[in-house]
Design a protein around this motif. Structure first.
Motif, PDB file in Angstrom:
ATOM      1  N   PRO A 194       5.586   3.947  -3.926  1.00  0.00           N
ATOM      2  CA  PRO A 194       5.655   5.362  -3.563  1.00  0.00           C
ATOM      3  C   PRO A 194       5.348   6.270  -4.752  1.00  0.00           C
ATOM      4  O   PRO A 194       5.471   5.856  -5.904  1.00  0.00           O
ATOM      5  CB  PRO A 194       7.101   5.543  -3.107  1.00  0.00           C
ATOM      6  CG  PRO A 194       7.758   4.238  -3.193  1.00  0.00           C
ATOM      7  CD  PRO A 194       6.835   3.261  -3.802  1.00  0.00           C
ATOM      8  N   PHE A 195       4.979   7.499  -4.444  1.00  0.00           N
ATOM      9  CA  PHE A 195       4.700   8.501  -5.479  1.00  0.00           C
ATOM     10  C   PHE A 195       5.897   9.417  -5.604  1.00  0.00           C
ATOM     11  O   PHE A 195       6.638   9.642  -4.668  1.00  0.00           O
ATOM     12  CB  PHE A 195       3.460   9.315  -5.087  1.00  0.00           C
ATOM     13  CG  PHE A 195       2.218   8.491  -5.184  1.00  0.00           C
ATOM     14  CD1 PHE A 195       1.435   8.551  -6.302  1.00  0.00           C
ATOM     15  CD2 PHE A 195       1.860   7.627  -4.153  1.00  0.00           C
ATOM     16  CE1 PHE A 195       0.307   7.770  -6.408  1.00  0.00           C
ATOM     17  CE2 PHE A 195       0.738   6.849  -4.254  1.00  0.00           C
ATOM     18  CZ  PHE A 195      -0.037   6.917  -5.382  1.00  0.00           C
TER      19      PHE A 195
ATOM     20  N   LEU B 181      -5.255   6.691  -0.723  1.00  0.00           N
ATOM     21  CA  LEU B 181      -4.617   5.404  -0.474  1.00  0.00           C
ATOM     22  C   LEU B 181      -4.633   4.586  -1.763  1.00  0.00           C
ATOM     23  O   LEU B 181      -5.656   4.522  -2.450  1.00  0.00           O
ATOM     24  CB  LEU B 181      -5.393   4.659   0.618  1.00  0.00           C
ATOM     25  CG  LEU B 181      -5.035   3.198   0.866  1.00  0.00           C
ATOM     26  CD1 LEU B 181      -3.631   3.081   1.447  1.00  0.00           C
ATOM     27  CD2 LEU B 181      -6.056   2.566   1.799  1.00  0.00           C
ATOM     28  N   TYR B 182      -3.505   3.963  -2.093  1.00  0.00           N
ATOM     29  CA  TYR B 182      -3.389   3.097  -3.278  1.00  0.00           C
ATOM     30  C   TYR B 182      -2.855   1.744  -2.836  1.00  0.00           C
ATOM     31  O   TYR B 182      -2.054   1.648  -1.918  1.00  0.00           O
ATOM     32  CB  TYR B 182      -2.421   3.700  -4.297  1.00  0.00           C
ATOM     33  CG  TYR B 182      -2.941   4.960  -4.937  1.00  0.00           C
ATOM     34  CD1 TYR B 182      -3.655   4.915  -6.125  1.00  0.00           C
ATOM     35  CD2 TYR B 182      -2.718   6.203  -4.359  1.00  0.00           C
ATOM     36  CE1 TYR B 182      -4.125   6.068  -6.723  1.00  0.00           C
ATOM     37  CE2 TYR B 182      -3.182   7.366  -4.938  1.00  0.00           C
ATOM     38  CZ  TYR B 182      -3.894   7.295  -6.121  1.00  0.00           C
ATOM     39  OH  TYR B 182      -4.373   8.442  -6.701  1.00  0.00           O
ATOM     40  N   TRP B 183      -3.295   0.692  -3.535  1.00  0.00           N
ATOM     41  CA  TRP B 183      -2.726  -0.634  -3.297  1.00  0.00           C
ATOM     42  C   TRP B 183      -2.963  -1.510  -4.511  1.00  0.00           C
ATOM     43  O   TRP B 183      -3.883  -1.318  -5.277  1.00  0.00           O
ATOM     44  CB  TRP B 183      -3.295  -1.293  -2.042  1.00  0.00           C
ATOM     45  CG  TRP B 183      -4.722  -1.729  -2.110  1.00  0.00           C
ATOM     46  CD1 TRP B 183      -5.207  -2.985  -2.415  1.00  0.00           C
ATOM     47  CD2 TRP B 183      -5.877  -0.930  -1.861  1.00  0.00           C
ATOM     48  NE1 TRP B 183      -6.565  -2.996  -2.362  1.00  0.00           N
ATOM     49  CE2 TRP B 183      -7.007  -1.747  -2.022  1.00  0.00           C
ATOM     50  CE3 TRP B 183      -6.074   0.406  -1.512  1.00  0.00           C
ATOM     51  CZ2 TRP B 183      -8.322  -1.275  -1.862  1.00  0.00           C
ATOM     52  CZ3 TRP B 183      -7.368   0.873  -1.355  1.00  0.00           C
ATOM     53  CH2 TRP B 183      -8.464   0.033  -1.522  1.00  0.00           C
TER      54      TRP B 183
ATOM     55  N   ILE C 152       0.836  -1.197   0.000  1.00  0.00           N
ATOM     56  CA  ILE C 152       0.000   0.000   0.000  1.00  0.00           C
ATOM     57  C   ILE C 152       0.873   1.249   0.000  1.00  0.00           C
ATOM     58  O   ILE C 152       2.037   1.216   0.401  1.00  0.00           O
ATOM     59  CB  ILE C 152      -0.987   0.011   1.183  1.00  0.00           C
ATOM     60  CG1 ILE C 152      -0.260   0.147   2.518  1.00  0.00           C
ATOM     61  CG2 ILE C 152      -1.865  -1.217   1.156  1.00  0.00           C
ATOM     62  CD1 ILE C 152      -1.194   0.344   3.694  1.00  0.00           C
ATOM     63  N   ALA C 153       0.300   2.351  -0.493  1.00  0.00           N
ATOM     64  CA  ALA C 153       1.003   3.629  -0.521  1.00  0.00           C
ATOM     65  C   ALA C 153      -0.015   4.746  -0.354  1.00  0.00           C
ATOM     66  O   ALA C 153      -1.165   4.618  -0.785  1.00  0.00           O
ATOM     67  CB  ALA C 153       1.754   3.792  -1.843  1.00  0.00           C
ATOM     68  N   ILE C 154       0.419   5.829   0.265  1.00  0.00           N
ATOM     69  CA  ILE C 154      -0.430   7.008   0.414  1.00  0.00           C
ATOM     70  C   ILE C 154       0.221   8.146  -0.352  1.00  0.00           C
ATOM     71  O   ILE C 154       1.409   8.462  -0.143  1.00  0.00           O
ATOM     72  CB  ILE C 154      -0.611   7.379   1.897  1.00  0.00           C
ATOM     73  CG1 ILE C 154      -1.333   6.241   2.617  1.00  0.00           C
ATOM     74  CG2 ILE C 154      -1.371   8.694   2.035  1.00  0.00           C
ATOM     75  CD1 ILE C 154      -1.460   6.409   4.103  1.00  0.00           C
ATOM     76  N   ASP C 155      -0.543   8.758  -1.246  1.00  0.00           N
ATOM     77  CA  ASP C 155      -0.058   9.895  -2.008  1.00  0.00           C
ATOM     78  C   ASP C 155       0.061  11.080  -1.039  1.00  0.00           C
ATOM     79  O   ASP C 155      -0.938  11.511  -0.464  1.00  0.00           O
ATOM     80  CB  ASP C 155      -1.042  10.216  -3.127  1.00  0.00           C
ATOM     81  CG  ASP C 155      -0.622  11.402  -3.972  1.00  0.00           C
ATOM     82  OD1 ASP C 155       0.231  12.210  -3.537  1.00  0.00           O
ATOM     83  OD2 ASP C 155      -1.164  11.539  -5.083  1.00  0.00           O
ATOM     84  N   PRO C 156       1.259  11.604  -0.824  1.00  0.00           N
ATOM     85  CA  PRO C 156       1.429  12.669   0.171  1.00  0.00           C
ATOM     86  C   PRO C 156       0.762  13.986  -0.209  1.00  0.00           C
ATOM     87  O   PRO C 156       0.543  14.833   0.646  1.00  0.00           O
ATOM     88  CB  PRO C 156       2.953  12.833   0.272  1.00  0.00           C
ATOM     89  CG  PRO C 156       3.488  12.297  -1.008  1.00  0.00           C
ATOM     90  CD  PRO C 156       2.534  11.223  -1.452  1.00  0.00           C
ATOM     91  N   TRP C 157       0.408  14.171  -1.468  1.00  0.00           N
ATOM     92  CA  TRP C 157      -0.228  15.417  -1.898  1.00  0.00           C
ATOM     93  C   TRP C 157      -1.747  15.370  -1.753  1.00  0.00           C
ATOM     94  O   TRP C 157      -2.368  16.379  -1.501  1.00  0.00           O
ATOM     95  CB  TRP C 157       0.160  15.737  -3.343  1.00  0.00           C
ATOM     96  CG  TRP C 157       1.625  16.026  -3.459  1.00  0.00           C
ATOM     97  CD1 TRP C 157       2.261  17.204  -3.197  1.00  0.00           C
ATOM     98  CD2 TRP C 157       2.643  15.106  -3.824  1.00  0.00           C
ATOM     99  NE1 TRP C 157       3.606  17.075  -3.374  1.00  0.00           N
ATOM    100  CE2 TRP C 157       3.875  15.789  -3.771  1.00  0.00           C
ATOM    101  CE3 TRP C 157       2.651  13.765  -4.195  1.00  0.00           C
ATOM    102  CZ2 TRP C 157       5.083  15.183  -4.075  1.00  0.00           C
ATOM    103  CZ3 TRP C 157       3.852  13.167  -4.499  1.00  0.00           C
ATOM    104  CH2 TRP C 157       5.050  13.869  -4.430  1.00  0.00           C
ATOM    105  N   THR C 158      -2.340  14.191  -1.935  1.00  0.00           N
ATOM    106  CA  THR C 158      -3.809  14.082  -1.879  1.00  0.00           C
ATOM    107  C   THR C 158      -4.302  13.298  -0.672  1.00  0.00           C
ATOM    108  O   THR C 158      -5.485  13.333  -0.360  1.00  0.00           O
ATOM    109  CB  THR C 158      -4.347  13.370  -3.134  1.00  0.00           C
ATOM    110  OG1 THR C 158      -3.843  12.022  -3.153  1.00  0.00           O
ATOM    111  CG2 THR C 158      -3.959  14.109  -4.406  1.00  0.00           C
ATOM    112  N   ASN C 159      -3.420  12.514  -0.047  1.00  0.00           N
ATOM    113  CA  ASN C 159      -3.761  11.568   1.023  1.00  0.00           C
ATOM    114  C   ASN C 159      -4.632  10.419   0.532  1.00  0.00           C
ATOM    115  O   ASN C 159      -5.260   9.734   1.330  1.00  0.00           O
ATOM    116  CB  ASN C 159      -4.399  12.256   2.229  1.00  0.00           C
ATOM    117  CG  ASN C 159      -3.363  12.935   3.084  1.00  0.00           C
ATOM    118  OD1 ASN C 159      -2.236  12.464   3.204  1.00  0.00           O
ATOM    119  ND2 ASN C 159      -3.732  14.055   3.676  1.00  0.00           N
TER     120      ASN C 159
END
Length: 179
Positions: free
Chosen positions: A177-178, A69-71, A60-67
């Protein structure tokens, strides 16, 4: 069939398997639950659950600009659609808010599996993504589940009609990661 029943885990609102949890660890060793999870205050399911209906949520990853969640979610191993439901798809999912991502009732763009009696191998109607029902004898949670959300991107072993740039071949969706 109990050990193989994903309705007792991914489709069960009282089970933490097949879920992505959102908690905040405390220095004392416990955790608190932030607002915005799928089952606020434990009504209808475990309050730790942010995303349910995951088959194999990987990296999983969280986009730090939008918050957001992606997986990546690795799908089942079914080569072609048949009497039980659709062909296999791996998925990349995006959660902007808490939700149900469908497994074991749906895959890809909410392609529905059919209801099935595993004792008799009788096949029924396809599940309804607007109102999935968990009637497994192994379910300890809610019978009526939140509506299923389709995958963000989905692809089979063969060429993808929706996402042809992905090509064809093996499948192992994972996020990262983004940048």
């Amino acid at each position: 069939r109990g050990p193989f029943d994903a309705q007792k885990s991914s489709g069960n609102t009282n089970d933490l398997r097949g879920k992505i949890l959102r908690i905040k660890p405390t220095p004392e060793g416990g955790y608190t639950i932030p607002e915005g999870n799928l089952f606020a205050d434990g009504v209808g399911g475990r309050s730790e659950i942010y995303a349910m209906g995951c088959r194999n949520p990987f990296r999983i990853a969280i986009d730090p600009w939008t918050n957001f969640l992606y997986w990546g979610d690795v799908g089942p191993d079914v080569g072609a659609s048949g009497r039980y439901g659709p062909e296999s798809f791996d998925e990349w999912n995006q959660a902007r808010t808490a939700g149900n991502y469908g497994w074991p009732y749906f895959v890809g763009d909410n392609y529905a599996f059919n209801e099935r009696d595993f004792a008799t191998d009788e096949v029924g109607a396809p599940f309804n993504p607007a109102k999935p029902i968990n009637e497994s004898p192994h379910n300890t949670g809610a019978r009526e589940l939140p509506p299923a959300r389709p995958a963000f991107i989905w692809y089979p072993y063969g060429p993808s009609k929706e996402f042809p740039v992905l090509g064809q071949g093996s499948r192992t969706a994972m996020s990262g990661p983004f940048y």
